[in-house]
Enzyme design. Structure first.
Site, PDB file in Angstrom:
ATOM      1  N   GLY A 124      -5.530 -14.939 -63.703  1.00  0.00           N
ATOM      2  CA  GLY A 124      -5.277 -15.811 -62.521  1.00  0.00           C
ATOM      3  C   GLY A 124      -3.844 -16.212 -62.191  1.00  0.00           C
ATOM      4  O   GLY A 124      -3.645 -16.948 -61.298  1.00  0.00           O
ATOM      5  N   CYS A 139      -0.852 -19.300 -60.002  1.00  0.00           N
ATOM      6  CA  CYS A 139      -1.563 -19.897 -59.313  1.00  0.00           C
ATOM      7  C   CYS A 139      -2.687 -20.853 -60.158  1.00  0.00           C
ATOM      8  O   CYS A 139      -2.635 -22.210 -60.291  1.00  0.00           O
ATOM      9  CB  CYS A 139      -2.427 -19.431 -58.435  1.00  0.00           C
ATOM     10  N   LYS A 189      -2.733 -29.450 -58.666  1.00  0.00           N
ATOM     11  CA  LYS A 189      -3.658 -30.064 -57.718  1.00  0.00           C
ATOM     12  C   LYS A 189      -4.300 -31.238 -58.579  1.00  0.00           C
ATOM     13  O   LYS A 189      -4.896 -32.118 -58.188  1.00  0.00           O
ATOM     14  CB  LYS A 189      -4.648 -29.334 -56.947  1.00  0.00           C
ATOM     15  N   VAL A 213      23.750 -29.856 -56.019  1.00  0.00           N
ATOM     16  CA  VAL A 213      23.837 -30.157 -57.424  1.00  0.00           C
ATOM     17  C   VAL A 213      24.682 -29.232 -58.063  1.00  0.00           C
ATOM     18  O   VAL A 213      24.781 -27.955 -57.689  1.00  0.00           O
ATOM     19  CB  VAL A 213      22.252 -30.054 -58.112  1.00  0.00           C
ATOM     20  N   HIS A 262     -18.753 -37.782 -35.151  1.00  0.00           N
ATOM     21  CA  HIS A 262     -18.362 -39.164 -35.319  1.00  0.00           C
ATOM     22  C   HIS A 262     -18.876 -39.859 -36.504  1.00  0.00           C
ATOM     23  O   HIS A 262     -20.153 -39.803 -36.619  1.00  0.00           O
ATOM     24  CB  HIS A 262     -18.316 -40.027 -34.059  1.00  0.00           C
TER      25      HIS A 262
HETATM   26  P1  FAD Z   1       1.145 -14.635 -59.512  1.00  0.00           P
HETATM   27  O1  FAD Z   1       0.273 -15.720 -59.272  1.00  0.00           O
HETATM   28  O2  FAD Z   1       2.640 -15.129 -59.947  1.00  0.00           O
HETATM   29  O3  FAD Z   1       0.739 -13.545 -60.408  1.00  0.00           O
HETATM   30  C1  FAD Z   1       1.409 -12.461 -61.103  1.00  0.00           C
HETATM   31  C2  FAD Z   1       0.877 -12.047 -62.460  1.00  0.00           C
HETATM   32  O4  FAD Z   1       1.339 -11.024 -62.885  1.00  0.00           O
HETATM   33  C3  FAD Z   1       1.152 -13.296 -63.748  1.00  0.00           C
HETATM   34  O5  FAD Z   1       0.013 -13.714 -64.302  1.00  0.00           O
HETATM   35  C4  FAD Z   1       2.018 -12.402 -64.363  1.00  0.00           C
HETATM   36  O6  FAD Z   1       1.898 -12.618 -65.834  1.00  0.00           O
HETATM   37  C5  FAD Z   1       1.451 -10.940 -64.245  1.00  0.00           C
HETATM   38  N1  FAD Z   1       2.683 -10.006 -64.481  1.00  0.00           N
HETATM   39  C6  FAD Z   1       3.699  -9.759 -64.197  1.00  0.00           C
HETATM   40  N2  FAD Z   1       4.468  -8.564 -64.486  1.00  0.00           N
HETATM   41  C7  FAD Z   1       3.281  -8.023 -65.229  1.00  0.00           C
HETATM   42  C8  FAD Z   1       3.618  -6.700 -66.066  1.00  0.00           C
HETATM   43  N3  FAD Z   1       4.467  -5.889 -66.125  1.00  0.00           N
HETATM   44  N4  FAD Z   1       2.353  -6.698 -66.690  1.00  0.00           N
HETATM   45  C9  FAD Z   1       1.155  -7.371 -66.635  1.00  0.00           C
HETATM   46  N5  FAD Z   1       1.218  -8.623 -65.935  1.00  0.00           N
HETATM   47  C10 FAD Z   1       2.246  -8.783 -65.075  1.00  0.00           C
HETATM   48  N6  FAD Z   1       0.486 -21.580 -53.467  1.00  0.00           N
HETATM   49  C11 FAD Z   1      -0.627 -22.133 -52.602  1.00  0.00           C
HETATM   50  O7  FAD Z   1      -1.091 -21.277 -51.714  1.00  0.00           O
HETATM   51  N7  FAD Z   1      -1.180 -23.283 -52.935  1.00  0.00           N
HETATM   52  C12 FAD Z   1      -0.566 -24.201 -53.865  1.00  0.00           C
HETATM   53  O8  FAD Z   1      -1.104 -25.324 -53.747  1.00  0.00           O
HETATM   54  C13 FAD Z   1       0.403 -23.876 -54.704  1.00  0.00           C
HETATM   55  N8  FAD Z   1       0.752 -24.817 -55.506  1.00  0.00           N
HETATM   56  C14 FAD Z   1       1.733 -24.089 -56.342  1.00  0.00           C
HETATM   57  C15 FAD Z   1       2.278 -25.007 -57.606  1.00  0.00           C
HETATM   58  C16 FAD Z   1       3.217 -24.517 -58.304  1.00  0.00           C
HETATM   59  C17 FAD Z   1       3.852 -25.585 -59.329  1.00  0.00           C
HETATM   60  C18 FAD Z   1       3.648 -23.183 -58.291  1.00  0.00           C
HETATM   61  C19 FAD Z   1       4.790 -22.690 -59.240  1.00  0.00           C
HETATM   62  C20 FAD Z   1       3.273 -22.153 -57.250  1.00  0.00           C
HETATM   63  C21 FAD Z   1       2.326 -22.852 -56.192  1.00  0.00           C
HETATM   64  N9  FAD Z   1       2.046 -22.054 -55.397  1.00  0.00           N
HETATM   65  C22 FAD Z   1       0.948 -22.367 -54.419  1.00  0.00           C
HETATM   66  C23 FAD Z   1       2.200 -20.620 -54.984  1.00  0.00           C
HETATM   67  C24 FAD Z   1       1.336 -19.627 -55.639  1.00  0.00           C
HETATM   68  O9  FAD Z   1       1.179 -19.801 -57.151  1.00  0.00           O
HETATM   69  C25 FAD Z   1       1.537 -18.317 -55.477  1.00  0.00           C
HETATM   70  O10 FAD Z   1       1.968 -17.899 -54.316  1.00  0.00           O
HETATM   71  C26 FAD Z   1       0.633 -17.284 -56.015  1.00  0.00           C
HETATM   72  O11 FAD Z   1       0.302 -17.412 -57.406  1.00  0.00           O
HETATM   73  C27 FAD Z   1       1.027 -15.929 -55.981  1.00  0.00           C
HETATM   74  O12 FAD Z   1       0.196 -14.724 -56.281  1.00  0.00           O
HETATM   75  P2  FAD Z   1       0.514 -13.343 -56.711  1.00  0.00           P
HETATM   76  O13 FAD Z   1      -0.721 -13.049 -57.182  1.00  0.00           O
HETATM   77  O14 FAD Z   1       1.448 -12.715 -55.978  1.00  0.00           O
HETATM   78  O15 FAD Z   1       1.371 -13.744 -58.357  1.00  0.00           O
HETATM   79  P1  NAI Z   2      11.263 -24.402 -51.662  1.00  0.00           P
HETATM   80  O1  NAI Z   2      12.001 -23.470 -51.115  1.00  0.00           O
HETATM   81  O2  NAI Z   2      10.070 -25.139 -51.153  1.00  0.00           O
HETATM   82  O3  NAI Z   2      12.342 -25.784 -51.888  1.00  0.00           O
HETATM   83  C1  NAI Z   2      13.473 -25.422 -52.548  1.00  0.00           C
HETATM   84  C2  NAI Z   2      14.419 -26.756 -51.930  1.00  0.00           C
HETATM   85  O4  NAI Z   2      15.349 -26.829 -52.950  1.00  0.00           O
HETATM   86  C3  NAI Z   2      14.887 -26.650 -50.486  1.00  0.00           C
HETATM   87  O5  NAI Z   2      14.589 -28.037 -49.936  1.00  0.00           O
HETATM   88  C4  NAI Z   2      16.528 -26.329 -50.478  1.00  0.00           C
HETATM   89  O6  NAI Z   2      17.303 -26.655 -49.789  1.00  0.00           O
HETATM   90  C5  NAI Z   2      16.515 -27.047 -52.051  1.00  0.00           C
HETATM   91  N1  NAI Z   2      17.780 -26.787 -52.856  1.00  0.00           N
HETATM   92  C6  NAI Z   2      18.203 -25.307 -53.181  1.00  0.00           C
HETATM   93  N2  NAI Z   2      19.147 -25.480 -53.771  1.00  0.00           N
HETATM   94  C7  NAI Z   2      19.697 -26.748 -54.064  1.00  0.00           C
HETATM   95  C8  NAI Z   2      20.876 -27.527 -54.899  1.00  0.00           C
HETATM   96  N3  NAI Z   2      21.827 -26.615 -55.370  1.00  0.00           N
HETATM   97  N4  NAI Z   2      20.716 -28.656 -54.912  1.00  0.00           N
HETATM   98  C9  NAI Z   2      19.815 -29.436 -54.260  1.00  0.00           C
HETATM   99  N5  NAI Z   2      18.703 -28.795 -53.559  1.00  0.00           N
HETATM  100  C10 NAI Z   2      18.828 -27.547 -53.418  1.00  0.00           C
HETATM  101  O7  NAI Z   2      10.988 -24.253 -53.290  1.00  0.00           O
HETATM  102  P2  NAI Z   2       9.865 -24.891 -54.442  1.00  0.00           P
HETATM  103  O8  NAI Z   2       9.783 -26.154 -54.071  1.00  0.00           O
HETATM  104  O9  NAI Z   2      10.809 -24.591 -55.806  1.00  0.00           O
HETATM  105  O10 NAI Z   2       8.530 -24.014 -54.023  1.00  0.00           O
HETATM  106  C11 NAI Z   2       8.651 -22.413 -54.554  1.00  0.00           C
HETATM  107  C12 NAI Z   2       7.625 -21.765 -53.788  1.00  0.00           C
HETATM  108  O11 NAI Z   2       6.377 -22.183 -54.351  1.00  0.00           O
HETATM  109  C13 NAI Z   2       7.432 -22.037 -52.095  1.00  0.00           C
HETATM  110  O12 NAI Z   2       7.787 -21.034 -51.639  1.00  0.00           O
HETATM  111  C14 NAI Z   2       6.019 -22.517 -52.008  1.00  0.00           C
HETATM  112  O13 NAI Z   2       5.556 -21.794 -51.127  1.00  0.00           O
HETATM  113  C15 NAI Z   2       5.433 -22.300 -53.107  1.00  0.00           C
HETATM  114  N6  NAI Z   2       4.618 -23.687 -53.457  1.00  0.00           N
HETATM  115  C16 NAI Z   2       3.459 -23.756 -52.639  1.00  0.00           C
HETATM  116  C17 NAI Z   2       3.028 -24.942 -52.821  1.00  0.00           C
HETATM  117  C18 NAI Z   2       1.805 -25.261 -51.780  1.00  0.00           C
HETATM  118  O14 NAI Z   2       1.464 -24.393 -51.071  1.00  0.00           O
HETATM  119  N7  NAI Z   2       1.229 -26.452 -51.806  1.00  0.00           N
HETATM  120  C19 NAI Z   2       2.989 -25.871 -53.952  1.00  0.00           C
HETATM  121  C20 NAI Z   2       4.027 -25.339 -54.765  1.00  0.00           C
HETATM  122  C21 NAI Z   2       5.076 -24.460 -54.408  1.00  0.00           C
END
Ligand code: FAD
Ligand code: NAI
Length: 462
Positions: free
Chosen positions: A39, A42, A51, A233, A441
């Protein structure tokens, strides 16, 4: 050693969806995953656990703020943090084991361990080397680091540490007002932490429609989050239980320090390609460290593809999934396609924020002749009944053709409402097409129709 039509490296939303589609298309497929569970980011440390905590903390907020007004009196619930984390873990487990079930159902081999590509056509996992006609890299992303900030995942944490803190901190500093910072900052603010968000830019959620950014920040301030904007920062100094965050205000270069029990570093994520051996096999990268691909998700090395967070584009689970399906179809000799112009983005705060297509600022920059239809949730009966009148729907349409170019929603269930507009955009619909569609509605969806009406002769309930 086994031979496969396709080996996918990574089982996140990109990799596991790609594996299932490959199997459905009759290919012999394996997926390599180094984590203990399937998984990816994500399901394990991203979308799903965040979530779960957003849901639980929102329930608390509702109980504390809205129950009494609806005649639901009595003691508000108190927070049992251990139980909340257990609920989050259970949710993760249900989802990751669901993928394991789907792999078995579709006869996909899970190659457990970290994979590398010793040469095109081969994938090494542990001591085993497997043959693959096609290799699809879906290795995802990891948190980007910030100079001067050392993460220990206890006091100075990334999102991963923030999802499993030992206790709810009294004071939390969030670095970055992006999606992660505001979702997880909201969770802890609702649970009682004093949350300060330090953001480099002067706006939250860079790249979003400016009107939404302003309303969103105002709403979060009302919910108790404090913002320090235009602040870079410099460093964190952490002990075992506390940290100091030093930042400089960009407007006057003045230096300030804030104390925190926990610092969440949320300043973006970067592609993860460690250990894959891409250099040796000659796979080209972009300047930003992503794997470079063409319109069919092929790298420059024949038979090696890449999808998801590890290539360019928004780092979103559903974008990775769509690429997973499309790449599988390409490998199977079909015509997989992703419409990058219609990928929704959702922030799961309360109210939710959702968008698709162009922002008003982008249309201005492109010199487009556009019109704006807006409708406030204050005019929506269902929203008023549910204490959800904050926010609005904004639809941008071409002034000459009426074709929908973008939509931006802040309000109740925004993340669900946006899809009606996504479908309309996929079909090249006009705002009038939406406005002429009967909407039940009382639903929040009526606000979308009213915004579409506002692109024409005007909304009814405003
Ligand atoms: P990943 O989900 O990162 O999966 C990659 C997998 O590959 C990992 O399990 C890793 O262990 C494995 N892997 C890597 N290298 C190797 C290797 N060499 N051999 C074997 N396995 C390997 N996106 C949304 O759309 N909605 C959200 O609500 C959302 N919430 C998020 C909340 C947080 C806190 C974070 C951090 C991210 C969130 N995202 C959200 C972003 C979302 O998680 C990513 O965009 C998504 O998981 C990308 O999918 P992926 O398949 O590209 O990679
Ligand atoms: P982000 O790119 O959304 O936001 C990073 C923020 O940090 C920006 O506003 C930037 O200006 C700020 N920043 C950068 N350097 C800084 C510094 N030195 N001091 C202060 N502020 C600084 O990245 P984030 O929130 O880490 O998320 C990463 C990815 O994960 C995103 O691309 C997002 O798409 C994905 N994600 C998606 C979610 C969703 O779809 N609901 C939920 C969580 C993550």
């Amino acid at each position: 050693m086994a031979n496969y039509d396709v080996i996918i490296i990574g089982s996140g939303p990109g990799g596991y969806v790609c594996a299932i589609r490959c199997a459905q298309l009759g290919l012999k497929v394996a997926c390599v995953e180094g984590r203990e569970t399937l998984g990816g980011t994500c399901l394990n440390v991203g979308c799903i656990p965040s979530k779960a905590l957003l849901h639980a903390s929102h329930m608390l907020h509702e109980a504390e703020h809205n129950f009494a007004a609806m005649g639901l009196k009595g003691k508000s619930p108190s927070v049992d943090w251990k139980q909340m984390l257990a609920y989050k873990e259970k949710t993760i487990g249900q989802n990751t084991s669901g993928i394991e079930f789907l792999f078995k159902k579709n006869k996909i081999d899970w190659l457990k361990g970290w994979g590398s590509i010793p040469e095109a056509g081969k994938v090494k996992v542990g001591d085993d080397v497997h043959g693959a006609k096609n290799i699809i890299i879906a290795s995802g992303s990891e948190p980007a680091s910030l100079p001067g900030v050392e993460v220990d995942e206890k006091v100075v944490v990334t999102s991963t540490g923030a999802l499993e803190l030992g206790k709810v901190p009294k004071k939390m500093v969030v670095i970055g007002a992006g999606v992660i910072g505001l979702e997880l900052g909201s969770v802890y603010a609702r649970l009682g932490s004093e949350v300060t968000v330090v953001e480099f830019l002067d706006v939250v959620t860079p790249g979003m429609d400016a009107e939404i950014q302003k309303t969103f920040q105002r709403t979060l301030k009302k919910q108790g989050l404090t913002f320090v904007m235009g602040a870079a920062v410099q460093k964190t100094d952490a002990s075992k239980t506390k940290a100091k965050v030093t930042y400089k205000l960009r407007k006057d270069d003045s230096e300030h320090v804030i104390d925190a029990d926990v610092v969440l570093v949320a300043t973006g994520r970067k592609p993860y390609t460690e250990g894959l051996g891409l250099d040796a096999v000659g796979v080209k990268m972009t300047e930003r460290g992503q794997i470079a691909v063409n319109g069919k998700w092929e790298t420059n090395v024949p038979g090696i593809y890449a999808i998801g967070d590890v290539i360019e584009g928004p780092m979103l689970a559903h974008k990775a999934e769509d690429e997973g399906m499309a790449a599988a179809e390409q490998v199977a000799g079909k015509h997989g396609h992703v419409n990058y112009g219609v990928i929704p983005g959702v922030i799961y705060t309360h109210p939710e924020v959702a968008n698709v297509g162009a922002t008003e600022e982008e249309l201005k920059e492109q010199g487009r002749n556009y019109k704006v239809g807006k409708f406030s949730f204050m005019g929506n009966g269902r929203a008023k009944a549910n204490f959800a009148g904050d926010g609005f729907v904004k639809i941008l349409a071409d002034k000459d053709t009426d074709r929908i170019l973008g939509a931006h929603i802040i309000g109740p269930a925004a993340g669900d409402l946006i899809h009606e507009i996504c479908v309309a955009m996929e079909f090249g619909a006009s705002a009038e097409d939406l406005a002429m569609t009967c909407h039940a509605h009382p639903t929040y969806s009526e606000a979308v129709r009213e915004a579409a009406l506002a692109c024409g002769d005007g909304p009814i309930h405003m």
